[in-house]
Design a protein around this motif. Structure first.
Motif, PDB file in Angstrom:
ATOM      1  N   ALA A  10      47.908  32.088  31.798  1.00 55.43           N
ATOM      2  CA  ALA A  10      47.409  33.389  32.245  1.00 55.43           C
ATOM      3  C   ALA A  10      47.754  34.504  31.269  1.00 55.43           C
ATOM      4  O   ALA A  10      46.952  35.411  31.032  1.00 55.43           O
ATOM      5  N   ASN A  11      48.958  34.444  30.677  1.00 54.87           N
ATOM      6  CA  ASN A  11      49.364  35.524  29.774  1.00 54.87           C
ATOM      7  C   ASN A  11      48.477  35.587  28.537  1.00 54.87           C
ATOM      8  O   ASN A  11      48.140  36.663  28.042  1.00 54.87           O
ATOM      9  N   LEU A  12      48.077  34.418  28.036  1.00 51.81           N
ATOM     10  CA  LEU A  12      47.251  34.388  26.826  1.00 51.81           C
ATOM     11  C   LEU A  12      45.814  34.824  27.120  1.00 51.81           C
ATOM     12  O   LEU A  12      45.176  35.487  26.290  1.00 51.81           O
ATOM     13  N   LYS A  13      45.322  34.473  28.301  1.00 52.60           N
ATOM     14  CA  LYS A  13      43.991  34.947  28.701  1.00 52.60           C
ATOM     15  C   LYS A  13      43.960  36.472  28.714  1.00 52.60           C
ATOM     16  O   LYS A  13      42.988  37.094  28.282  1.00 52.60           O
ATOM     17  N   GLU A  14      45.038  37.075  29.228  1.00 47.88           N
ATOM     18  CA  GLU A  14      45.098  38.523  29.302  1.00 47.88           C
ATOM     19  C   GLU A  14      45.142  39.153  27.915  1.00 47.88           C
ATOM     20  O   GLU A  14      44.531  40.194  27.674  1.00 47.88           O
ATOM     21  N   ARG A  15      45.840  38.524  26.981  1.00 47.32           N
ATOM     22  CA  ARG A  15      45.888  39.056  25.616  1.00 47.32           C
ATOM     23  C   ARG A  15      44.511  39.008  24.965  1.00 47.32           C
ATOM     24  O   ARG A  15      44.091  39.958  24.294  1.00 47.32           O
ATOM     25  N   VAL A  16      43.834  37.890  25.145  1.00 49.74           N
ATOM     26  CA  VAL A  16      42.483  37.752  24.586  1.00 49.74           C
ATOM     27  C   VAL A  16      41.582  38.859  25.126  1.00 49.74           C
ATOM     28  O   VAL A  16      40.843  39.513  24.368  1.00 49.74           O
ATOM     29  N   GLU A  17      41.653  39.089  26.439  1.00 46.50           N
ATOM     30  CA  GLU A  17      40.823  40.136  27.033  1.00 46.50           C
ATOM     31  C   GLU A  17      41.242  41.515  26.548  1.00 46.50           C
ATOM     32  O   GLU A  17      40.410  42.410  26.388  1.00 46.50           O
ATOM     33  N   GLY A  18      42.553  41.687  26.298  1.00 46.92           N
ATOM     34  CA  GLY A  18      43.037  42.962  25.782  1.00 46.92           C
ATOM     35  C   GLY A  18      42.493  43.268  24.398  1.00 46.92           C
ATOM     36  O   GLY A  18      42.117  44.418  24.097  1.00 46.92           O
ATOM     37  N   VAL A  19      42.457  42.258  23.533  1.00 49.31           N
ATOM     38  CA  VAL A  19      41.877  42.431  22.194  1.00 49.31           C
ATOM     39  C   VAL A  19      40.417  42.853  22.329  1.00 49.31           C
ATOM     40  O   VAL A  19      39.950  43.801  21.664  1.00 49.31           O
ATOM     41  N   ARG A  20      39.689  42.166  23.199  1.00 51.67           N
ATOM     42  CA  ARG A  20      38.276  42.493  23.389  1.00 51.67           C
ATOM     43  C   ARG A  20      38.097  43.899  23.945  1.00 51.67           C
ATOM     44  O   ARG A  20      37.166  44.613  23.565  1.00 51.67           O
ATOM     45  N   ASP A  21      39.009  44.292  24.850  1.00 51.46           N
ATOM     46  CA  ASP A  21      38.957  45.671  25.393  1.00 51.46           C
ATOM     47  C   ASP A  21      39.042  46.698  24.270  1.00 51.46           C
ATOM     48  O   ASP A  21      38.273  47.662  24.213  1.00 51.46           O
ATOM     49  N   ALA A  22      40.016  46.489  23.373  1.00 50.43           N
ATOM     50  CA  ALA A  22      40.263  47.460  22.300  1.00 50.43           C
ATOM     51  C   ALA A  22      39.097  47.534  21.328  1.00 50.43           C
ATOM     52  O   ALA A  22      38.811  48.606  20.773  1.00 50.43           O
ATOM     53  N   GLY A  26      47.464  42.749  24.067  1.00 53.44           N
ATOM     54  CA  GLY A  26      46.195  42.416  23.434  1.00 53.44           C
ATOM     55  C   GLY A  26      45.495  43.660  22.908  1.00 53.44           C
ATOM     56  O   GLY A  26      44.950  43.662  21.798  1.00 53.44           O
ATOM     57  N   ARG A  27      45.522  44.712  23.721  1.00 53.29           N
ATOM     58  CA  ARG A  27      44.906  45.975  23.260  1.00 53.29           C
ATOM     59  C   ARG A  27      45.606  46.491  22.010  1.00 53.29           C
ATOM     60  O   ARG A  27      44.957  46.998  21.083  1.00 53.29           O
ATOM     61  N   ALA A  28      46.926  46.355  21.966  1.00 53.87           N
ATOM     62  CA  ALA A  28      47.674  46.804  20.786  1.00 53.87           C
ATOM     63  C   ALA A  28      47.259  46.015  19.547  1.00 53.87           C
ATOM     64  O   ALA A  28      47.125  46.577  18.452  1.00 53.87           O
ATOM     65  N   LEU A  29      47.048  44.703  19.699  1.00 52.23           N
ATOM     66  CA  LEU A  29      46.576  43.883  18.572  1.00 52.23           C
ATOM     67  C   LEU A  29      45.218  44.389  18.081  1.00 52.23           C
ATOM     68  O   LEU A  29      44.996  44.551  16.872  1.00 52.23           O
ATOM     69  N   GLY A  30      44.315  44.645  19.031  1.00 53.91           N
ATOM     70  CA  GLY A  30      42.992  45.150  18.662  1.00 53.91           C
ATOM     71  C   GLY A  30      43.067  46.526  18.024  1.00 53.91           C
ATOM     72  O   GLY A  30      42.345  46.818  17.055  1.00 53.91           O
ATOM     73  N   GLU A  31      43.934  47.378  18.545  1.00 54.28           N
ATOM     74  CA  GLU A  31      44.081  48.730  17.998  1.00 54.28           C
ATOM     75  C   GLU A  31      44.621  48.715  16.570  1.00 54.28           C
ATOM     76  O   GLU A  31      44.184  49.507  15.727  1.00 54.28           O
ATOM     77  N   GLU A  32      45.563  47.799  16.306  1.00 58.08           N
ATOM     78  CA  GLU A  32      46.093  47.693  14.946  1.00 58.08           C
ATOM     79  C   GLU A  32      44.995  47.245  13.977  1.00 58.08           C
ATOM     80  O   GLU A  32      44.928  47.713  12.832  1.00 58.08           O
ATOM     81  N   LEU A  33      44.123  46.348  14.440  1.00 63.43           N
ATOM     82  CA  LEU A  33      43.008  45.917  13.591  1.00 63.43           C
ATOM     83  C   LEU A  33      42.051  47.072  13.339  1.00 63.43           C
ATOM     84  O   LEU A  33      41.574  47.264  12.206  1.00 63.43           O
ATOM     85  N   LEU A  34      41.785  47.863  14.362  1.00 69.25           N
ATOM     86  CA  LEU A  34      40.899  49.022  14.202  1.00 69.25           C
ATOM     87  C   LEU A  34      41.465  50.044  13.214  1.00 69.25           C
ATOM     88  O   LEU A  34      40.719  50.648  12.442  1.00 69.25           O
ATOM     89  N   LYS A  35      42.780  50.218  13.248  1.00 70.85           N
ATOM     90  CA  LYS A  35      43.408  51.135  12.288  1.00 70.85           C
ATOM     91  C   LYS A  35      43.214  50.646  10.857  1.00 70.85           C
ATOM     92  O   LYS A  35      42.954  51.423   9.936  1.00 70.85           O
ATOM     93  N   LEU A  36      43.352  49.336  10.683  1.00 73.47           N
ATOM     94  CA  LEU A  36      43.216  48.750   9.353  1.00 73.47           C
ATOM     95  C   LEU A  36      41.783  48.785   8.857  1.00 73.47           C
ATOM     96  O   LEU A  36      41.528  49.094   7.692  1.00 73.47           O
ATOM     97  N   ARG A  37      40.850  48.477   9.749  1.00 74.10           N
ATOM     98  CA  ARG A  37      39.461  48.292   9.346  1.00 74.10           C
ATOM     99  C   ARG A  37      38.509  48.952  10.334  1.00 74.10           C
ATOM    100  O   ARG A  37      37.817  48.273  11.094  1.00 74.10           O
ATOM    101  N   PRO A  38      38.441  50.263  10.384  1.00 77.49           N
ATOM    102  CA  PRO A  38      37.541  50.918  11.340  1.00 77.49           C
ATOM    103  C   PRO A  38      36.078  50.595  11.080  1.00 77.49           C
ATOM    104  O   PRO A  38      35.238  50.756  11.982  1.00 77.49           O
ATOM    105  N   GLU A  39      35.771  50.124   9.861  1.00 74.99           N
ATOM    106  CA  GLU A  39      34.374  49.804   9.547  1.00 74.99           C
ATOM    107  C   GLU A  39      33.919  48.507  10.206  1.00 74.99           C
ATOM    108  O   GLU A  39      32.725  48.187  10.241  1.00 74.99           O
ATOM    109  N   GLY A  40      34.871  47.733  10.747  1.00 76.26           N
ATOM    110  CA  GLY A  40      34.531  46.531  11.498  1.00 76.26           C
ATOM    111  C   GLY A  40      34.191  45.322  10.658  1.00 76.26           C
ATOM    112  O   GLY A  40      34.459  45.264   9.460  1.00 76.26           O
TER     113      GLY A  40
END
Length: 312
Positions: free
Chosen positions: A161-173, A134-148
């Motif tokens: 459980a695995n999908l909940k963790e991915r969602v939280e990982g995106v939010r972490d990033a 999930g963090r990797a997904l969020g990080e890739e988005l940040l690379k593409l669009r740091p302006e948000g």
């Protein structure tokens, strides 16, 4: 007399030879849904490894669609058939506790793959570090669009459980960045591929200024024509860098869509390796050996820069 005894001994040895042959095992791999092509790769890895081991039969059986109750019944049937081991991609972690205990009580080794049930009696888990994915997904988005901007996620089953963790990982990033998650995110498609695409459209309609969608599983891309229809409606915004799609998983169809400009980045799991490792771990358990509690198969990040090499 001696000759007859020798012949009798030879005959007895011949009769007992099959009994002394290598022990054979039936290991079952149970996906969340058999209509999800992601799990086809785990099936293929399982079949390949079973063939290599030589004394293992890989049984691939699960519900046609994402239905936790149907998955539990299939596992119960496998227990009744006295299979030698079961690997489960758990649809509902809480609901799986009872059926996993039933299998263990019957003396059947049980592990999970892809999606875990950590509070159950399962003996090991092979899969992905989903929070890291999930963090990797969020990080890739940040690379593409740091302006948000505004973003939304599409998930599968709310009890996975695995999908909940991915969602939280995106939010972490994305925490502390200029990205904000819209109300109603994530949506839950329950592994319904067409519904996943529809939910993307619904999110964009409800939020015309939506700058990114992050499906934490590959569901919408598994129906490529419907997915392309959605993207084509937003292609101008994508080409101008005003709308981004960062999607989980790296099946061949997804890599082709990325190559053709229908996504900005993919973060993929390794389901084939999960199927292979599941057979090895079940064999270890069957032999009474100790196993590692959690085994991660790793992830892959793919953009336009390395998609060609991934397709090879």
């Amino acid at each position: 007399m001696m000759k007859r005894l020798i012949l009798a001994a030879v005959a007895a040895a011949a009769l007992t030879a099959p009994a002394m042959a290598q022990q054979t095992y039936k290991f079952a791999i149970v996906p969340k849904a058999m209509n999800n092509p992601y799990f086809d790769l785990s099936r293929d890895g399982c079949m390949k490894r079973a063939k290599e081991l030589g004394n293992v039969e890989c049984i691939y059986k699960g519900p046609v669609e994402h239905e936790p109750a149907s998955q539990a019944q299939i596992i119960q049937d496998l227990i009744s058939q006295k299979v030698d081991g079961i690997a489960i991609s758990v649809s509902d972690a809480a609901a799986a506790v009872r059926v996993i205990k039933s299998a263990r009580d019957a003396g059947i080794p049980v592990i999970t793959f892809d999606a875990d049930a950590p509070n159950s009696a399962r003996q090991a888990h092979v899969g992905t570090d989903n929070r890291a994915m999930g963090r990797a997904l969020g990080e890739e988005l940040l690379k593409l669009r740091p302006e948000g901007g505004k973003y939304a996620m599409v998930s599968g089953g709310p009890a996975a459980a695995n999908l909940k963790e991915r969602v939280e990982g995106v939010r972490d990033a994305l925490k502390g960045s200029k990205w904000t998650e819209v109300s109603g995110s994530p949506t839950y498609c329950n592994d319904d591929l067409a519904l996943a695409v529809q939910q993307m459209q619904d999110l964009k309609t409800a939020n015309p200024d939506l700058a990114a969608i992050v499906p934490v599983g590959g569901w919408p891309m598994f129906v490529p024509e419907a997915y392309k229809s959605f993207v084509n409606k937003n292609k101008e915004a994508m080409d101008q860098g005003k709308f981004s799609l960062v999607v989980a998983d790296t099946l061949k169809v997804q890599l082709e869509l990325l190559r053709d400009g229908y996504a900005n980045a993919l973060v993929g799991q390794r389901p084939y390796e999960m199927g292979e490792k599941a057979m090895d771990i079940l064999m270890q358990l069957k032999k009474g050996e100790k196993v590692q509690d959690i085994v991660y198969a790793g992830i892959d990040r793919v953009t336009k820069d390395n998609v060609a090499s991934m397709l090879k």
